[in-house]
Motif scaffolding. Structure first.
Motif, PDB file in Angstrom:
ATOM      1  N   ASP A 251       0.833  -1.205   0.000  1.00  0.00           N
ATOM      2  CA  ASP A 251       0.000   0.000   0.000  1.00  0.00           C
ATOM      3  C   ASP A 251       0.868   1.254   0.000  1.00  0.00           C
ATOM      4  OD1 ASP A 251      -2.256  -1.571   0.135  1.00  0.00           O
ATOM      5  OD2 ASP A 251      -2.586  -1.272   2.280  1.00  0.00           O
ATOM      6  N   THR A 253       0.390   5.412   0.840  1.00  0.00           N
ATOM      7  CA  THR A 253      -0.491   6.434   1.400  1.00  0.00           C
ATOM      8  C   THR A 253      -0.096   7.804   0.874  1.00  0.00           C
ATOM      9  OG1 THR A 253      -0.845   5.169   3.431  1.00  0.00           O
ATOM     10  CG2 THR A 253      -1.293   7.533   3.523  1.00  0.00           C
ATOM     11  N   ALA A 310     -12.531   1.077   8.765  1.00  0.00           N
ATOM     12  CA  ALA A 310     -12.738  -0.174   8.042  1.00  0.00           C
ATOM     13  C   ALA A 310     -13.916  -0.915   8.662  1.00  0.00           C
ATOM     14  CB  ALA A 310     -11.476  -1.031   8.111  1.00  0.00           C
ATOM     15  N   GLY A 391      -5.155  -2.160   2.074  1.00  0.00           N
ATOM     16  CA  GLY A 391      -5.860  -0.934   1.736  1.00  0.00           C
ATOM     17  C   GLY A 391      -6.222  -0.079   2.935  1.00  0.00           C
ATOM     18  N   PHE A 392      -5.624  -0.378   4.109  1.00  0.00           N
ATOM     19  CA  PHE A 392      -5.949   0.373   5.323  1.00  0.00           C
ATOM     20  C   PHE A 392      -4.680   0.798   6.061  1.00  0.00           C
ATOM     21  CE2 PHE A 392      -9.483  -2.675   4.753  1.00  0.00           C
ATOM     22  CZ  PHE A 392     -10.516  -1.770   4.555  1.00  0.00           C
ATOM     23  N   LYS A 430      -9.497   3.736   6.192  1.00  0.00           N
ATOM     24  CA  LYS A 430      -9.226   3.893   4.764  1.00  0.00           C
ATOM     25  C   LYS A 430      -8.701   5.289   4.458  1.00  0.00           C
ATOM     26  CE  LYS A 430      -9.322   2.992   0.332  1.00  0.00           C
ATOM     27  NZ  LYS A 430      -8.327   2.082  -0.276  1.00  0.00           N
ATOM     28  N   THR A 482      -4.789   9.243   2.457  1.00  0.00           N
ATOM     29  CA  THR A 482      -5.641   8.291   1.751  1.00  0.00           C
ATOM     30  C   THR A 482      -4.769   7.153   1.234  1.00  0.00           C
ATOM     31  OG1 THR A 482      -5.444   9.716  -0.206  1.00  0.00           O
ATOM     32  CG2 THR A 482      -7.474   9.877   1.079  1.00  0.00           C
ATOM     33  N   LYS A 485      -4.489   0.896  -2.386  1.00  0.00           N
ATOM     34  CA  LYS A 485      -4.206  -0.503  -2.071  1.00  0.00           C
ATOM     35  C   LYS A 485      -3.254  -1.142  -3.084  1.00  0.00           C
ATOM     36  CE  LYS A 485      -6.496  -4.936  -1.198  1.00  0.00           C
ATOM     37  NZ  LYS A 485      -7.793  -5.650  -1.097  1.00  0.00           N
TER      38      LYS A 485
END
Length: 494
Positions: A251, A253, A310, A391-392, A430, A482, A485
């Protein structure tokens, strides 16, 4: 036994009476599973797995020199030892009955290794100034011998100044290499990611596999990768993971304030660790020492955090209506930082933030820590449930906490058990917004916001606050994160 079948075709299973390190042995090689086995009348039995234990090989006449990287305790029995045991380099000399037989066996070895998808050409970026300034020594003693044993061709480039790695990644001819490897702490890896994402061809560039060999102070990414596979944390294991060529998604960010952007793969903290930089000479012990100082001089800050939880974490925070969440979106910034923002390349994930269900938590806060991977250093695990590509972001928030309890939970970060404390709010998000405020009881002083080891914003009265004008962002206005992912790719033990 013959090296070929009756029809002259090389079989999947080779068997031969050979000599291994001068001792007669019955050997077999399964070209399907990659098992190389031999046993002698003296009771010495070995089983080498080509994929997980062999770096490479070299053929000289009737001899095949197998260059292995095996568990130190492996020996007089079949199979590898389990657990987090140390590996060691070991060469085995297989002496075949003829050169033709040696060629057949070596061809089978080579054909199988080529199927593994291992990198053949690497661009290596080394930071000679990171950590205790021993990266070059680590490369010469621990990295180079393994790369040469595996037959990997590499180009080595030392960094000369801050953001040099970002420039290298931005301009590099990626078609010449199968991956980019950083011999450094986490900072150089982050620079490389930012450099790749600022290219015009960022969408293909960011898929180039990245590797990390720990030679800095924090080394959170290397620790996270090795620990996820059950491997012990060591330079040699990190190198071997790159040689084997396994890849996993990572991921990325986007940290944004107005037009200013920073791409993170590790963490973001609010007033947690960056002051420990003054104790860099202590190595990784600086984190424990700083924890003690942080407890003695406990600080709280006003502020607000907003997030999109999430599934399963909706219980945290108070709901925000659509008008409030839109009102707090990151504003456009018109001050001098715009000149430092890339004019092309990746701009962040394409998601509609106003359509998400936002939650809010008000301060005061003692600690706010977001992690993309479990470990932030070789002995600090803030986010035990973090995944590389779920994705988190994993968020740790501490609001009210007595000093003794805070010291206890900080020390428990070495195994992740701090998240069980009733003073800790631990959740996955997320998207996240941080609006940092001033220190409780001292409104003239702000805090420090750090992303992946670099200060991106600092308030008045903080550590080296004279550098405020050079920071990427401003302390006070909201900073938004944000997650995209699996955007990047990284070499992994498995």
């Amino acid at each position: 036994m013959a090296c070929k079948g009756e029809d002259g075709i090389q079989p999947l299973m080779l068997r031969e009476r050979i000599r291994v390190d001068g001792v007669a042995a019955d050997a077999s090689f399964n070209a399907s599973t990659g098992e190389l086995r031999w046993g002698s009348s003296a009771g010495v039995n070995w089983c080498l797995m080509m994929e997980s234990e062999v770096l490479g090989f070299k053929t000289k006449g009737v001899k095949i020199i197998v260059k292995a990287f095996v568990f130190a305790s492996k020996g007089a029995s079949f199979g590898a030892s389990g657990g987090k045991l140390a590996r060691t380099r070991k060469d085995f000399v297989l002496e075949m009955p003829s050169e033709q037989c040696a060629m057949i066996w070596s061809d089978k070895f080579g054909d199988l290794i080529n199927l593994f998808g291992r990198p053949r050409r690497l661009f290596i970026i080394l930071n000679p100034y990171g950590g205790k300034r021993c990266a070059l020594k680590i490369f010469q003693n621990d990295v180079k011998p393994l790369l040469e044993a595996s037959g990997i061709i590499y180009t080595l480039q030392e960094t000369s100044y801050q953001l040099h790695a970002r420039e290298l990644a931005h301009k590099l001819d990626l078609l010449k290499y199968d991956g980019i490897v950083c011999v450094s702490g986490d900072g150089v890896l982050v620079e490389v990611v930012n450099g790749l994402l600022q290219r015009e061809d960022w969408d293909t560039a960011v898929k180039v596999p990245l590797g990390i060999i720990p030679a800095g102070t924090g080394n959170g990414m290397a620790k996270s990768l090795l620990d996820s596979a059950g491997d012990s944390y060591s330079v040699s294991n990190a190198v071997f993971a790159i040689i084997r060529g396994h890849r996993r998604s990572l991921d990325v960010t986007t940290v944004q304030q107005g037009e200013a952007r920073f791409f993170s793969v590790l963490m973001l903290t609010w007033d947690v660790d960056i002051e420990s930089e003054k104790y860099r000479w202590m190595g990784s012990a600086r984190f424990d020492f700083y924890c003690f100082l942080r407890v003695v001089n406990m600080r709280k800050y006003h502020g607000n955090v907003q997030f999109v939880p999430a599934a399963g974490y909706e219980v945290y925070g108070e709901p925000l209506d659509r008008n409030e969440s839109c009102k707090d979106e990151v504003p456009e910034q018109t001050c001098g930082v715009a000149a430092r923002v890339q004019q092309c390349g990746y701009t962040g994930p394409k998601i509609s933030l106003e359509d998400l269900e936002w939650k809010s938590v008000n301060g005061p806060f003692i600690l706010v820590w977001l992690n993309n991977v479990p470990w932030s250093g070789e002995d600090v695990m803030p986010a035990p449930e973090a995944k590389f590509s779920d994705g988190f972001l994993d968020v740790v928030i501490v609001k009210d906490c007595p000093k003794t309890a805070f010291l206890s939970l900080m020390l428990k970060m070495n195994d992740g058990s701090h998240v069980k404390s009733r003073y800790v709010m631990y959740l996955k998000v997320k998207a996240f917004r941080l609006r940092p405020g001033q220190r409780v009881g001292n409104p003239d002083k702000g805090g420090i916001i750090d992303s992946d080891g670099e200060v991106i914003a600092r308030g008045e009265g903080t550590y080296e606050c004279s550098l405020q004008e050079t920071d990427l962002m401003t302390y006070g206005p909201p900073i938004q994160m944000t997650v995209d992912k699996g955007l990047a790719t990284i070499f992994s033990p498995k």
